[in-house]
Design an enzyme around this catalytic site. Sequence first.
Site, mmCIF file in Angstrom:
data_model
loop_
_atom_site.group_PDB
_atom_site.id
_atom_site.type_symbol
_atom_site.label_atom_id
_atom_site.label_comp_id
_atom_site.label_asym_id
_atom_site.label_seq_id
_atom_site.Cartn_x
_atom_site.Cartn_y
_atom_site.Cartn_z
ATOM 1 N N GLU A 1 41.300 39.386 35.658
ATOM 2 C CA GLU A 1 42.274 39.976 36.588
ATOM 3 C C GLU A 1 43.022 41.133 35.932
ATOM 4 O O GLU A 1 44.197 41.366 36.177
ATOM 5 C CB GLU A 1 43.276 38.923 37.097
ATOM 6 C CG GLU A 1 42.653 37.680 37.681
ATOM 7 C CD GLU A 1 41.852 37.916 38.949
ATOM 8 O OE1 GLU A 1 41.565 39.090 39.256
ATOM 9 O OE2 GLU A 1 41.489 36.948 39.621
ATOM 10 N N GLY A 2 42.311 41.868 35.079
ATOM 11 C CA GLY A 2 42.920 42.954 34.317
ATOM 12 C C GLY A 2 43.462 42.413 33.016
ATOM 13 O O GLY A 2 44.270 41.486 33.016
#
Length: 552
Positions: free
Chosen positions: A384-385
């Site tokens: 998610e980054g």
Amino acid sequence: MDKLEDKMAIFTPEDFHDEEKLIAKTAELFIKQDVSPKISSIEQHQYEVTRQLFQKAGDLGLLAIEIPEAYGGLELNKKISGLVAERMGFGGSFSVSYNIHAGVGTLPYVYFGNEGQKLKYLPKLASGKWIGAYALTEPDAGSDALRPKTNARLQEDGTAWIVNGEKQWITNAQLADVFVVFAKTNEGMTAFIVERSFKGVSVGQEEEKMGIKGSSTATLILADVVVPMDNVLGEVGKGHKVAMNILNMARLKLAFSNIGTAKQAFQLALNYGKERRQFDRSIIDFTMIQEKLADMAVLIYGAESAAYRTAGKMDEAIALATKETMVYKISDFALECALHKVHCSEALGKIVDEAVQIHGGYGYMQDYEVERLYRDARISRIFEGTNEINRLTIAKMLWKEHTQTTATEGALIENQPLERNHQFIRLSKYLMKLAMTVIANRQIHLEQEQEYMRLLADMVKESYVMESALLRTEKSAHELTKQLMTDIICQEGYRKIEECTIDIITAAESNDQKRTTWLDSIRHLNTPLQQNLFMKKRAIARTLIDNPKLIS
């Protein structure tokens, strides 16, 4: 974030009513009765077991939390979605599969789908009949996700798109019936709905991972896949809006899942500490073990206070949004969502590490559940980054806010009588502005010197958690254990922010005299007298030993 919010206006976990708690209890029982006994089968990639669990989750309504009623959903809010994700965080690898499906695998249709797309896909996703996945990452475009090599060209007759490329590390790849795929077009990056049954769609071998072994992770291969025009999600060339806004919400959902896993690790450590005896005493009677348990509880309290505060604010914003303004309302929370992703994943990392430590040598053995939690937790700082990318997002938005504000530093440190934790928060905000003033004066190029961005991100993160814990505790009428945890969060948070400010000034200001002046100004701040945190942590630990449900 200069002015402290009204404590009664924020949402806290204590505000959930009985019906909402029943939904959480449903998720909790589902994990306990259906998922946990099958963890071994899930980790051996017995896909049929996972599919059955998805269908059971669908029957229970757990896949439909944020789906509108018109498409088979419950049409509930971010707060309840967060609460369910938290309880699902006890489900090991299955919680990852669930979060992807219920988050990035479903929400693109909710927020960006047209009526036909919603009618076709959302009922299947809500029921668990179909499993969803999200295909953004590529072998050469991990953190730089908005520059895909996967491409889509429009057929000459204009009836379909031809998509070619590879998407890497796709969660639910072997299970998914439908993928949200991002590809480069002449108009810009575009989101497409790609069904598994489309000719040219294939999936590579399962990746062998350090943790979350039971979640399917593989490469999605797209070879001349014909995607109908009706399967463009959102607008052609505007796929970045889909990608970034959905990721914002996914980061918040991941934060809640991390909180749930952190609570699981805490309970395992607490229970083991009570059972394990050394030197004719339970190890939980030793103050160093009590300190670890208290630190774990404090991290959880701060994380959930902050995350539910943001979920409440998002719900308020979404309720006031129109279809046209929805994207902008969601994007307004990019800083907070990135902040929670970083804070909760790193809090989880510390908590599972201490849980293993409390278990001693047994914590290193696969016979003990905490060993799996330790391995599973590591990915949360990457997907998610990465936390580095999220820190850049936080710092960029903080800097933008700073350059647009007209507030003065002096207004933050007026000589007003304030309770000590309020003083810590006010002084923390002053130090943040001071640090940004020094950076601006020295004309530091933040994009090129990212260490400054890391420190700014950590400062705003600590400040937000301090505020959230304080507001929650005040709303709870200063209940003793919450007050003790808030005292620790504010005192330790201020120390971290002060250290970050000193590091920024020391690095940025090359003039010795000016640097000395800046540092002297920090030393002469009228900070509250430091309190004995050893005693506060012992008191917290003793309370939790007697009443562990305070962290549940």
